[in-house]
Scaffold this active site. Structure first.
Site, PDB file in Angstrom:
ATOM      1  N   LYS A  92      -6.020  -9.598  -6.598  1.00 50.77           N
ATOM      2  CA  LYS A  92      -7.136  -9.827  -5.677  1.00 50.77           C
ATOM      3  C   LYS A  92      -8.266  -8.830  -5.913  1.00 50.77           C
ATOM      4  CE  LYS A  92      -7.439  -8.375  -1.430  1.00 50.77           C
ATOM      5  NZ  LYS A  92      -7.525  -8.079  -0.003  1.00 50.77           N
ATOM      6  N   LYS A 152     -11.610  -3.507  -2.826  1.00 51.00           N
ATOM      7  CA  LYS A 152     -12.493  -2.339  -2.761  1.00 51.00           C
ATOM      8  C   LYS A 152     -11.824  -1.088  -3.303  1.00 51.00           C
ATOM      9  CE  LYS A 152     -13.919  -3.536   1.658  1.00 51.00           C
ATOM     10  NZ  LYS A 152     -14.141  -3.006   2.981  1.00 51.00           N
ATOM     11  N   LYS A 183       0.812  -1.222   0.000  1.00 47.49           N
ATOM     12  CA  LYS A 183       0.000   0.000   0.000  1.00 47.49           C
ATOM     13  C   LYS A 183       0.840   1.264   0.000  1.00 47.49           C
ATOM     14  CE  LYS A 183      -4.327  -1.566   2.148  1.00 47.49           C
ATOM     15  NZ  LYS A 183      -5.280  -1.301   3.237  1.00 47.49           N
TER      16      LYS A 183
HETATM   17  P1  AMP Z   1     -11.375  -5.445   3.393  1.00 49.48           P
HETATM   18  O1  AMP Z   1     -12.039  -5.327   2.056  1.00 49.48           O
HETATM   19  O2  AMP Z   1      -9.891  -5.324   3.246  1.00 49.48           O
HETATM   20  O3  AMP Z   1     -11.972  -4.608   4.472  1.00 49.48           O
HETATM   21  O4  AMP Z   1     -11.608  -6.956   3.834  1.00 49.48           O
HETATM   22  C1  AMP Z   1     -12.692  -7.454   4.575  1.00 49.48           C
HETATM   23  C2  AMP Z   1     -12.582  -8.975   4.651  1.00 49.48           C
HETATM   24  O5  AMP Z   1     -12.772  -9.543   3.358  1.00 49.48           O
HETATM   25  C3  AMP Z   1     -11.225  -9.492   5.128  1.00 49.48           C
HETATM   26  O6  AMP Z   1     -11.383 -10.646   5.925  1.00 49.48           O
HETATM   27  C4  AMP Z   1     -10.501  -9.821   3.856  1.00 49.48           C
HETATM   28  O7  AMP Z   1      -9.502 -10.773   4.009  1.00 49.48           O
HETATM   29  C5  AMP Z   1     -11.643 -10.334   2.997  1.00 49.48           C
HETATM   30  N1  AMP Z   1     -11.366 -10.101   1.582  1.00 49.48           N
HETATM   31  C6  AMP Z   1     -11.120  -8.910   0.995  1.00 49.48           C
HETATM   32  N2  AMP Z   1     -10.920  -9.066  -0.332  1.00 49.48           N
HETATM   33  C7  AMP Z   1     -11.044 -10.399  -0.591  1.00 49.48           C
HETATM   34  C8  AMP Z   1     -10.952 -11.206  -1.786  1.00 49.48           C
HETATM   35  N3  AMP Z   1     -10.718 -10.674  -2.983  1.00 49.48           N
HETATM   36  N4  AMP Z   1     -11.136 -12.516  -1.667  1.00 49.48           N
HETATM   37  C9  AMP Z   1     -11.408 -13.062  -0.475  1.00 49.48           C
HETATM   38  N5  AMP Z   1     -11.514 -12.376   0.680  1.00 49.48           N
HETATM   39  C10 AMP Z   1     -11.322 -11.064   0.644  1.00 49.48           C
END
Ligand code: AMP
Ligand code: TRP
Length: 327
Positions: free
Chosen positions: A194, A197, A112
């Site tokens: 991956k 968001k 990041k």
């Molecule tokens: P975040 O979007 O970083 O707030 O992630 C929220 C949750 O979703 C966390 O447990 C991440 O590890 C999971 N997560 C985020 N992106 C992915 C993805 N592309 N595939 C699987 N899990 C994800």
């Protein structure tokens, strides 16, 4: 005694099917057998710049989506991180016990911070300490997260172990729990990356509130390859990712799925996939609409959640302060 589960999600961007399949779906299923605490981590969100109005709205949207996905605020504690002040406070205390070298090894910060150069905030660097505080405050045993967060949970465990070795038994040692299928959903436009968001492309992710037409259009444009066979082949990341999404939404086994699309073209497969995802998300979208019909409902559920979380967090914080000799 049921084991304690804690997990958090950031109120930024649009929640997508990667979040759903990699995290939220497991949180929902774990409510049966575990004692759950789920947190909308707004303090983590501000480690990068946020628009105040958008942030405020997103906190409610994410909480609403979690409930619509099946998190039951009666059975689980659902709250907003900044509503419980002990999170910031324990993060500071942990800061004083986490070696700089451990933090410098965090791959997510490295990735990041490349983009932001010297403008990167100290908060982003310190993000894992706040996450450790989240986890340790609730005597958490199990932390269900996607693969990308494993290193952070391990740091929380190491920090707890280090503190315990200095002051005696204080923290419960948490463990990450990574789901097998769907642990890593990739971007539709770039299946080697991956699904995230923070990715700008309009064709990158399927969001939980996307309309059926948007879902159809996004899958139709998803990157595949010039081959024909519809197979779970990791060397072909586009089709592999789409099959994984199909599998997790439908519950159909790998071989059965390959057999179902034997001899079919990518176009037909993508159309079928879109319908499976549309139907899979429909109940969630309907519940979300009901929940948000009364704009005060989510706020009162979150206030109640914080009232339940606070005494648990404060008890741990007091224990830590006393061990250190503060106050
Ligand atoms: P975040 O979007 O970083 O707030 O992630 C929220 C949750 O979703 C966390 O447990 C991440 O590890 C999971 N997560 C985020 N992106 C992915 C993805 N592309 N595939 C699987 N899990 C994800
Ligand atoms: N860092 C996590 C993510 O981006 C969110 C998070 C914050 C979290 N605190 C947590 C996850 C505690 C599990 C436990 O996905």
């Amino acid at each position: 005694m049921k084991k304690r589960v804690f997990s958090g999600i950031q109120p930024t961007g649009d929640i997508h099917i990667g979040n759903y399949l990699g995290a939220i779906k497991y949180w929902v299923s774990m409510q049966e057998n575990y004692d759950n605490v789920f947190c909308v981590v707004d303090l983590h969100a501000i480690t990068v710049p946020q628009d105040p109005k958008v942030l405020h709205a997103k906190i409610r949207e994410v909480a609403g989506l979690l409930m619509a996905a099946g998190i039951d605020p009666q059975r689980s504690i659902l709250f907003v991180q900044s509503h419980v002040k002990a999170h910031s406070e324990l993060a500071w205390l942990l800061n004083c016990f986490i070696p700089m070298g451990w933090m410098q090894r965090m791959t997510q910060f490295k990735e990041k911070s490349v983009k932001q150069k010297e403008q990167v905030s100290v908060g982003l660097f310190d993000y894992p300490a706040l996450m450790a505080a989240d986890i340790l405050l609730y005597d958490t045993q199990v932390v269900p997260v996607g693969e990308d967060q494993k290193q952070h949970v391990e740091l929380a465990r190491d920090a707890a172990g280090r503190f315990n070795s200095i002051y005696g038994d204080t923290f419960v040692l948490p463990e990450p729990l990574i789901p097998n299928v769907g642990a890593r959903i990739m971007g539709l436009d770039e299946p080697t990356k991956k699904m995230s968001k923070s990715e700008p492309g309009t064709n990158h992710a399927i969001n939980l509130l996307d309309t059926p037409d948007t879902i159809r259009a996004k899958f139709a444009r998803a990157t595949t390859d010039s081959l024909r066979e519809i197979r779970f082949d990791e060397k072909r990341p586009g089709i592999f990712n789409l099959l994984t999404i199909y599998q997790t939404f439908s519950g159909i086994g790998k071989q059965e799925l390959e057999a179902k699309f034997e001899g079919k073209g990518y176009g037909d497969f993508k159309k079928a996939l879109a319908e499976v995802v549309i139907e899979g998300l429909r109940p969630l979208q309907e519940r979300y609409k009901e929940l948000t019909a009364d704009p005060t409902r989510i706020d009162s559920i979150l206030a109640e959640g914080a009232n339940r979380a606070r005494p648990l967090a404060e008890r741990t914080l007091a224990r830590v302060q006393q061990k250190i000799g503060l106050g």
